[in-house]
Design a protein around this motif. Structure first.
Motif, short mmCIF file in Angstrom:
data_model
loop_
_atom_site.label_atom_id
_atom_site.label_comp_id
_atom_site.label_asym_id
_atom_site.label_seq_id
_atom_site.Cartn_x
_atom_site.Cartn_y
_atom_site.Cartn_z
N LEU A 39 8.32 -0.30 8.57
CA LEU A 39 8.78 -0.20 10.07
C LEU A 39 8.07 -0.14 10.85
O LEU A 39 8.08 -1.28 12.01
N VAL A 40 6.49 -0.59 11.15
CA VAL A 40 5.75 -0.74 12.01
C VAL A 40 6.26 -2.27 12.27
O VAL A 40 6.56 -2.80 13.39
N GLY A 41 6.61 -3.08 11.26
CA GLY A 41 6.54 -4.84 10.90
C GLY A 41 7.48 -5.12 12.34
O GLY A 41 7.92 -5.70 12.46
N ALA A 42 8.25 -4.47 10.81
CA ALA A 42 9.93 -4.67 11.75
C ALA A 42 10.19 -4.16 13.15
O ALA A 42 10.94 -4.29 14.15
N ILE A 43 9.19 -3.32 13.74
CA ILE A 43 9.29 -2.43 15.48
C ILE A 43 8.41 -4.16 16.29
O ILE A 43 9.19 -3.81 17.03
N GLU A 44 7.67 -4.38 15.99
CA GLU A 44 6.96 -5.63 16.18
C GLU A 44 7.50 -6.94 16.65
O GLU A 44 7.31 -7.42 17.60
N ASN A 45 8.53 -6.98 14.84
CA ASN A 45 9.41 -7.77 15.28
C ASN A 45 10.25 -7.45 16.55
O ASN A 45 11.37 -8.72 16.32
N GLY A 46 10.92 -5.91 16.66
CA GLY A 46 11.76 -6.21 16.96
C GLY A 46 13.48 -6.46 16.45
O GLY A 46 14.49 -6.46 16.86
N ALA A 47 13.23 -6.28 15.42
CA ALA A 47 13.84 -6.48 14.44
C ALA A 47 14.52 -4.76 13.83
O ALA A 47 13.60 -4.31 13.73
N ALA A 48 15.49 -4.61 13.07
CA ALA A 48 15.29 -3.60 11.97
C ALA A 48 15.36 -3.70 10.48
O ALA A 48 14.99 -4.66 10.49
N PRO A 49 14.36 -2.90 9.75
CA PRO A 49 13.96 -3.12 8.64
C PRO A 49 15.02 -2.93 7.91
O PRO A 49 16.42 -2.52 7.81
N ALA A 92 20.20 3.02 18.30
CA ALA A 92 19.45 1.73 17.70
C ALA A 92 18.16 1.54 17.33
O ALA A 92 17.72 0.88 17.99
N VAL A 93 17.25 2.68 16.70
CA VAL A 93 16.12 3.77 17.05
C VAL A 93 16.05 2.78 15.33
O VAL A 93 16.31 3.41 14.27
N PRO A 94 14.67 1.33 15.17
CA PRO A 94 14.86 1.27 13.87
C PRO A 94 14.58 2.11 12.95
O PRO A 94 13.89 2.65 12.83
N TYR A 95 15.04 2.69 11.64
CA TYR A 95 14.29 3.66 10.41
C TYR A 95 14.60 3.66 9.34
O TYR A 95 14.75 2.56 8.75
N LEU A 96 13.97 3.16 8.82
CA LEU A 96 13.44 3.26 6.81
C LEU A 96 13.41 4.65 6.16
O LEU A 96 12.84 5.47 6.56
N MET A 97 14.43 4.92 5.05
CA MET A 97 14.87 6.23 4.62
C MET A 97 13.19 5.92 3.50
O MET A 97 13.25 4.94 3.15
N LEU A 98 13.10 7.35 3.35
CA LEU A 98 11.33 7.40 2.37
C LEU A 98 12.11 8.55 1.56
O LEU A 98 12.47 9.20 0.84
N ASP A 99 11.43 8.50 -0.29
CA ASP A 99 11.66 8.99 -1.18
C ASP A 99 13.10 8.60 -1.92
O ASP A 99 13.08 8.60 -2.75
N THR A 100 13.96 9.47 -1.36
CA THR A 100 15.65 9.08 -1.85
C THR A 100 16.18 9.40 -1.33
O THR A 100 16.27 9.70 0.45
N THR A 101 16.91 8.34 -1.44
CA THR A 101 18.76 8.56 0.04
C THR A 101 19.47 8.58 -0.70
O THR A 101 20.40 8.96 -2.21
N PRO A 102 20.82 9.34 0.05
CA PRO A 102 22.44 9.19 -0.33
C PRO A 102 22.49 8.49 -1.30
O PRO A 102 22.38 7.19 -0.36
N ARG A 103 23.64 8.65 -2.06
CA ARG A 103 24.06 7.72 -2.73
C ARG A 103 24.80 6.40 -1.73
O ARG A 103 24.41 5.05 -2.64
N GLU A 104 25.18 6.31 -1.16
CA GLU A 104 26.23 5.54 -0.61
C GLU A 104 25.38 4.50 0.89
O GLU A 104 25.58 3.86 1.14
#
Lengths: 318, 318
Positions: free
Chosen positions: A287-297, A119-131
């Motif tokens: 990401l910071v916003g999500a962390i502070e809100n306790g929600a996943a981005p 349950a680590v909040p994370y966010l993909m950058l630059d490019t992502t796998p298609r799925e």
DNA sequence: TTGAAAGCGCTAACAC
DNA sequence: GTGTTAGCGCTTTCAA
């Protein structure tokens, strides 16, 4: 610690004085242990190779943005190695980072699995796998290809070629997207398209050089060459110079990712500029916003690239 | 943990199985706290700007070397900011790193004071303040200047100029060393030397461009230009091109730090190559050695630069 | 071979 | 306003 008004100012000063005398510096491991996963907030940033200019640019932008919010960035360099990537993710989880910015090598799905599992909040950058359907801030590579094709056609090229990444990067969706949209865009413009117009090159000057030779062989009369990155395009220019093919006159050449040397008049390479610093800044903010809100981005955003036209595509010398 | 033969294999498997089921990942803060400053060995690496190619090169080399010895690298980017530098040092001490590799901005002496105070083993990299007597692995910049002067004279230049860093870098000893040894080497070769042959430029293409104009003004008839770095040299080439001054024929130009683009035939810039990767590798090896021996590092080593001669100094077209 | 307990340095809560 | 204590999660030691 500093804000607690229960303590008299005199005592506070006395203690702080002693602390200074004893050269006291708190132990962050102990503080972190006590505190759980918060307070000394850390964001992990997974990248593939710190020596690539756009990764170091993103790291710097993320650091600056994070610092504004009282976070620090812990960089994990995967060296495009899936085992190293997983190790870095585990290390970040062990350090109980508050969130992760991820530029993944896309050679393993384990990393996102681990991050989800913990349950680590994370966010993909630059490019992502298609799925991938999670949160991300990416460069719009399909748009980059459309801009390139459109520009090359506009300057008068009819026979186009795309110099792609090599097999070692086949897993990386960014290059697939560029390639596929190139083909689509060429057809959409009513030009003929054959698989031979896609040429395996690579991300280096040397790769561009030999791919240009290959292009002359398999696409005789090629007029416009779109390269997967700037170094590859520089290699094409080098090879063309050596062969006496006049770049910008007999063949138009362009690349992706604007480096400062592209603007030198000896180079003058047309490129597609991608806003890496803005990308990292936005991602960090979300990401910071999500962390502070306790929600996943949840944010999914794609940033538009921009054409920087120079002499290398003044085709026919117009 | 894994090696303890007191535990029966069956129990071990059972426990490890449960750990996997529960998605257990140890908490490194707790481990570190319990363990003191060892075991999960971390080396801090202070740099001034991760987006500069040689810093990211050094970080990568240090990471690879550290990994071979079971250490990890914690990067602290100071952005040339003395306050940030001190903050990064404090942060490293708080994290109880086992040692520090330091490329310092040289704008404050506080960092080394802190490291000494906390008995953190450290080693200075790349360049050091003049008065520093501790352990270091540095580039021999005096030798770089001597090589440059010698090369320029050899290709036939008589009137030489040095395009130096600007005031914002005045504190940084590396550039002072280059400049001073340039003057010394010119005199040692029996050529006239006047202060006007040192021209304030900077580390960017733009800086090189305007400094070239300045050079034409204050050093009329200048034949050989030695630039503080490669970008500055590229700026000189750009400005010369625009003025119609033929580089390599009417004026010889060279820079410090070889980038891959220097070898492009359109650029073909003579440079002094400095072995940054070797530097970082050596420094990391020494530091790890010192940490394992429980002793402060003492090694003082300076690495020789190497001339890479190209067309930009084929003066008079020989 | 296993279980229990102490303690790393810190902070929050509670008692004085 | 100040002193005391418990406990974060881990490893090491000592007892069973």
């Amino acid at each position: 610690m500093v804000e607690d008004s229960r303590i008299s100012d005199e005592t506070r000063q006395r203690i702080l004085q002693q602390a200074r005398l004893l050269n006291y510096i708190p132990n962050s491991a102990a503080r972190k242990l006590r505190h759980g996963r918060s307070k000394i907030s850390v964001i992990g940033f997974l990248i593939n190779d710190i020596t690539h200019p756009f990764y170091s640019l993103m790291v710097q932008a993320a650091e600056k943005t994070a610092a504004r919010h009282g976070y620090e960035i812990l960089v994990g360099d995967t060296q495009w190695n899936p085992a190293k990537e997983v190790a870095e993710v585990k290390h970040m989880i062990e350090s109980r980072v508050d969130g992760v910015l991820a530029c993944l090598s896309e050679r393993t799905r384990e990393s996102t699995g681990l991050l989800d599992g913990f349950a680590v909040p994370y966010l993909m950058l630059d490019t992502t796998p298609r799925e991938y359907r999670g949160a991300c801030v990416v460069n719009d590579l399909a748009e980059a290809s459309r801009i390139a094709v459109s520009h090359l056609i506009q300057v008068g090229c009819r026979r186009l070629a795309f110099l792609a990444a090599d097999e070692s990067m086949a897993h990386f969706s960014a290059f697939t997207k560029l390639r596929e949209e190139f083909a689509r865009a060429v057809r959409a413009r009513g030009l003929p398209f054959e698989p031979s117009q896609i040429i395996r090159a690579g991300l280096s000057i040397e790769a561009g050089q030999s791919a240009f030779e290959e292009a002359l062989r398999v696409c005789p009369g090629v007029e416009g060459i779109f390269c997967v990155n700037t170094l590859c395009a520089l290699g094409v220019i080098e090879a063309a110079d050596r062969r006496g093919v006049r770049v910008g006159r007999e063949v138009a050449v362009m690349g992706v990712d604007d480096l400062d040397i592209c603007s030198l008049s000896r180079i003058s390479l047309t490129t597609i500029r991608q806003p890496y610093d803005q990308l990292a800044e936005l991602a960090t903010e979300y990401l910071v916003g999500a962390i502070e809100n306790g929600a996943a981005p949840t944010m999914r955003q794609s940033l538009k690239p921009e054409l920087v036209a120079r002499q290398s595509t003044r085709f026919g010398n117009r």
